[in-house]
Design a protein around this motif. Sequence first.
Motif: not given
Ligand code: SF4
Length: 302
Positions: A39-40, A43, A215, A219-220, A267-268, A273, A275-276, A279, A281-282
């Motif tokens: 995903r990271v 993105l 993620c 990963d997170r 990480r979020c 990452c 790209v939050s 994202c 998911q975030y």
């Molecule tokens: S914000 Fe979190 S869930 Fe979204 S890509 Fe970054 S690490 Fe993954």
Amino acid sequence: MEITNNHGVPETLVSLARRDYYSKGKADYSVTELLSPPRVQRLRKLYNAEMKQDVSQMLWQLMGSALHVVAERGQAEGHITEERLFTTMNGVTVSGAIDIQRDDADGITISDYKFTSAWAVMNEKPEWEQQQNIYAWLVRREKKRDVKAVQIIALIRDWNRREAERREDYPKAPIQVINLRLWSQEETEQFVRGRIAAHNTGKLAIAFDEELPLCTDEDRWVRETKFAVMKQGRKRALKLFDNEDEAKKFAEQEKGYVETRNGEAIRCTGDYCGVSQWCSQYRQANAAGDEEGGVRPEERQE
Ligand code: SF4
């Protein structure tokens, strides 16, 4: 990605930041890309033109780049530095740049420099073991040589002499050589296949306009909920617990009280990452209130 210079950092550092020391060459994936969450990766590719990072925030990346330059100069006999290897498996080319290979008659020792924290050295870092073993896999495939060891040369940026004297488990010097478990070629190959498949799923999701693979908690960098035993008049917790009942017992003994620190996906929330902001998911986790709270910065162990 645009590298900005909002704080008047000298141009020499800005151009160092803009140089791509980690170019993967003509490969489908670098080892670093393979190990990062699909995903990271996707993105970052999609929003690369919109991503910005200020050079003033890139201290440790710059130090890493500087170390690569220095390492190339510090050649020792039998040491190969900064070599990029390529291999192709089922039509997919993977490349990896290895910091140091010490070539002895009975095999090659692979080492990688890492600027890191004392906390990271004291805790397991599975990604170090994964990265070094993929390098070992590349060496065996492409050089037809045995690998006898994989290791990390940890350069501990927050090393503290007092802590080293006080704590048994604390690294004893600011430079630490960490030997990692060496995987077999078969085990690594299976792992690499799994990573390629995960990234291919990400690519397909983009092609068919579907949701990217999520993620994982790993990963997170999810930190579990903690229970902090506090005392009136103190800012810091007396002790942090994973278990609420144990925290309550301790609080009773100490005549304190328990504060719940909700878990946090570091990480979020810290945008590590990069790209939050794009994202989903975030965003969804935020909407569900999952990303709030967490251990206070001064109580974090790294
Ligand atoms: S914000 Fe979190 S869930 Fe979204 S890509 Fe970054 S690490 Fe993954």
